[in-house]
Design a protein around this motif. Structure first.
Motif, PDB file in Angstrom:
ATOM      1  N   ARG A  46      58.610 -46.748  24.200  1.00 16.74           N
ATOM      2  CA  ARG A  46      57.710 -45.786  23.569  1.00 16.74           C
ATOM      3  C   ARG A  46      57.351 -46.149  22.125  1.00 16.74           C
ATOM      4  NH1 ARG A  46      56.594 -40.592  25.243  1.00 16.74           N
ATOM      5  NH2 ARG A  46      55.974 -39.210  23.564  1.00 16.74           N
ATOM      6  N   TRP A  47      58.335 -46.579  21.401  1.00 14.61           N
ATOM      7  CA  TRP A  47      58.103 -46.902  19.986  1.00 14.61           C
ATOM      8  C   TRP A  47      57.070 -48.002  19.845  1.00 14.61           C
ATOM      9  CZ3 TRP A  47      58.749 -51.859  18.308  1.00 14.61           C
ATOM     10  CH2 TRP A  47      59.513 -52.699  19.118  1.00 14.61           C
ATOM     11  N   PHE A  48      57.091 -48.949  20.758  1.00 17.06           N
ATOM     12  CA  PHE A  48      56.147 -50.060  20.688  1.00 17.06           C
ATOM     13  C   PHE A  48      54.731 -49.550  20.863  1.00 17.06           C
ATOM     14  CE2 PHE A  48      53.514 -52.978  23.193  1.00 17.06           C
ATOM     15  CZ  PHE A  48      53.391 -54.023  22.299  1.00 17.06           C
ATOM     16  N   ALA A  49      54.557 -48.765  21.928  1.00 16.95           N
ATOM     17  CA  ALA A  49      53.221 -48.269  22.233  1.00 16.95           C
ATOM     18  C   ALA A  49      52.688 -47.367  21.121  1.00 16.95           C
ATOM     19  CB  ALA A  49      53.256 -47.506  23.549  1.00 16.95           C
ATOM     20  N   TYR A  50      53.542 -46.454  20.693  1.00 20.43           N
ATOM     21  CA  TYR A  50      53.104 -45.474  19.703  1.00 20.43           C
ATOM     22  C   TYR A  50      52.871 -46.145  18.353  1.00 20.43           C
ATOM     23  CZ  TYR A  50      52.683 -40.670  18.018  1.00 20.43           C
ATOM     24  OH  TYR A  50      52.223 -39.500  17.518  1.00 20.43           O
ATOM     25  N   GLY A  51      53.799 -47.023  18.005  1.00 24.96           N
ATOM     26  CA  GLY A  51      53.697 -47.712  16.726  1.00 24.96           C
ATOM     27  C   GLY A  51      52.450 -48.578  16.653  1.00 24.96           C
ATOM     28  N   TRP A  52      52.145 -49.214  17.762  1.00 27.64           N
ATOM     29  CA  TRP A  52      51.023 -50.130  17.740  1.00 27.64           C
ATOM     30  C   TRP A  52      49.692 -49.421  17.542  1.00 27.64           C
ATOM     31  CZ3 TRP A  52      52.160 -55.080  17.189  1.00 27.64           C
ATOM     32  CH2 TRP A  52      51.071 -55.907  16.988  1.00 27.64           C
ATOM     33  N   MET A  53      49.630 -48.163  17.883  1.00 26.00           N
ATOM     34  CA  MET A  53      48.367 -47.432  17.770  1.00 26.00           C
ATOM     35  C   MET A  53      47.879 -47.339  16.331  1.00 26.00           C
ATOM     36  SD  MET A  53      47.176 -46.875  20.606  1.00 26.00           S
ATOM     37  CE  MET A  53      48.025 -47.971  21.717  1.00 26.00           C
ATOM     38  N   LEU A  93      40.117 -53.431  29.518  1.00 27.54           N
ATOM     39  CA  LEU A  93      38.733 -52.989  29.345  1.00 27.54           C
ATOM     40  C   LEU A  93      38.546 -52.258  28.014  1.00 27.54           C
ATOM     41  CD1 LEU A  93      36.401 -53.329  31.398  1.00 27.54           C
ATOM     42  CD2 LEU A  93      36.705 -50.916  31.972  1.00 27.54           C
ATOM     43  N   ILE A  94      39.519 -51.428  27.671  1.00 30.58           N
ATOM     44  CA  ILE A  94      39.443 -50.697  26.404  1.00 30.58           C
ATOM     45  C   ILE A  94      39.531 -51.681  25.234  1.00 30.58           C
ATOM     46  CG2 ILE A  94      40.610 -49.019  24.929  1.00 30.58           C
ATOM     47  CD1 ILE A  94      41.664 -47.831  27.688  1.00 30.58           C
ATOM     48  N   ALA A  95      40.440 -52.638  25.350  1.00 29.16           N
ATOM     49  CA  ALA A  95      40.633 -53.600  24.266  1.00 29.16           C
ATOM     50  C   ALA A  95      39.387 -54.450  24.048  1.00 29.16           C
ATOM     51  CB  ALA A  95      41.830 -54.494  24.567  1.00 29.16           C
ATOM     52  N   LYS A  96      38.675 -54.706  25.135  1.00 33.61           N
ATOM     53  CA  LYS A  96      37.458 -55.516  25.037  1.00 33.61           C
ATOM     54  C   LYS A  96      36.430 -54.852  24.131  1.00 33.61           C
ATOM     55  CE  LYS A  96      34.543 -57.063  28.372  1.00 33.61           C
ATOM     56  NZ  LYS A  96      34.134 -57.234  29.785  1.00 33.61           N
ATOM     57  N   ASN A  97      36.441 -53.517  24.133  1.00 28.92           N
ATOM     58  CA  ASN A  97      35.488 -52.782  23.307  1.00 28.92           C
ATOM     59  C   ASN A  97      35.935 -52.624  21.860  1.00 28.92           C
ATOM     60  OD1 ASN A  97      33.823 -52.430  25.532  1.00 28.92           O
ATOM     61  ND2 ASN A  97      34.923 -50.588  26.161  1.00 28.92           N
ATOM     62  N   PHE A 102      42.735 -56.111  17.400  1.00 30.76           N
ATOM     63  CA  PHE A 102      44.077 -55.663  17.020  1.00 30.76           C
ATOM     64  C   PHE A 102      44.866 -55.118  18.208  1.00 30.76           C
ATOM     65  CE2 PHE A 102      42.290 -54.655  12.575  1.00 30.76           C
ATOM     66  CZ  PHE A 102      42.534 -55.959  12.178  1.00 30.76           C
ATOM     67  N   CYS A 103      44.168 -54.780  19.282  1.00 30.29           N
ATOM     68  CA  CYS A 103      44.852 -54.123  20.397  1.00 30.29           C
ATOM     69  C   CYS A 103      45.456 -55.100  21.400  1.00 30.29           C
ATOM     70  CB  CYS A 103      43.883 -53.201  21.132  1.00 30.29           C
ATOM     71  SG  CYS A 103      43.111 -52.009  20.054  1.00 30.29           S
TER      72      CYS A 103
END
Ligand SMILES: *[C@@H]1O[C@H](CO)[C@@H](O)[C@H](O)[C@H]1NC(C)=O
Length: 212
Positions: A46-53, A93-97, A102-103
């Motif tokens: 969770r920390w990875f996902a949340y932190g990366w945002m 797909l989201i990252a492509k946009n 950074f994503c």
């Protein structure tokens, strides 16, 4: 002369740094709160996902939604590989946009994580569903209509919660195409559920009432 120099320099430099800080503060404030965050339940780090945002803030609503779909997919036992592939494709797909790129570390890392470490979670979802209590839309008048979805749809609490939450945020922060996106979001859910006729019905009905 000395004061004039100070006067000229100070507003310029302070405005630059404070507007940057302001942007960061704004993004922090707009960050999806923990209770509405679906990415990473223990094994999903969770920390990875949340932190990366913080780095790819623009994608947070889309990524969070992919996590909701993925959770519901595991709960319905639709096949781990299928769930994971959908998750990875949706995120890519989201990252492509997101032009800044950074994503990508998030997309690659989370894809690898579900495929490598998802098996125990998939197995336990067979007996212990997430039992996610629906997030009811309440910050705008459309909520009263929208929440009917949860009476007909029992298989995708997380996904429908995320559609509703993202719609509310869209209205509040005046992002674009809120109604259109909500409609797409709820009609799409059919691709991610096992058969549930009562859900098909209520989703169609609600979709027709979304205003643009
Ligand atoms: C979905 O929410 C309902 C309450 O509205 C609850 O009874 C049900 O167990 C939940 N289902 C899942 C799979 O989380």
């Amino acid at each position: 002369m000395f004061f004039l120099v100070i006067f000229l320099l100070f507003p310029i430099s302070s405005q630059d740094s404070s507007s940057e800080e302001f942007e960061i503060l704004l993004e922090e404030r707009r960050k999806i709160p923990d209770r509405n965050w679906f990415c990473g339940a223990g094994w999903k780090s969770r920390w990875f996902a949340y932190g990366w945002m913080k780095a790819c803030f623009a994608g947070q609503y889309g990524f969070n939604h992919q996590c909701a779909i993925h959770d519901d997919c595991y709960d319905q036992q639709m096949g781990q590989e299928k769930c994971d592939d959908q998750f990875c494709e949706g995120n890519a797909l989201i990252a492509k946009n997101d032009g800044r790129g950074f994503c990508k570390p998030y997309v690659d890392g989370s894809c690898l994580a579900v495929k490598q470490y998802g098996a125990p979670a998939y197995a336990s979802a067979a007996t212990h569903q997430n039992n996610y209590v629906p997030y009811l839309m309440h910050r705008n008048e459309f909520g009263a209509i929208y929440n009917e979805i949860f009476t007909g749809c029992k298989l995708q609490n997380a996904t429908f919660s995320s559609c509703g939450y993202n719609y509310e945020e869209c209205l509040i922060y005046k992002y674009e195409k809120c109604g259109e996106n909500l409609k797409t979001c709820i009609l799409d859910t059919k691709n991610y559920r096992t058969s549930e006729p009562s859900c098909d019905l209520v989703v169609e009905k609600v979709a027709e009432q979304i205003k643009f």
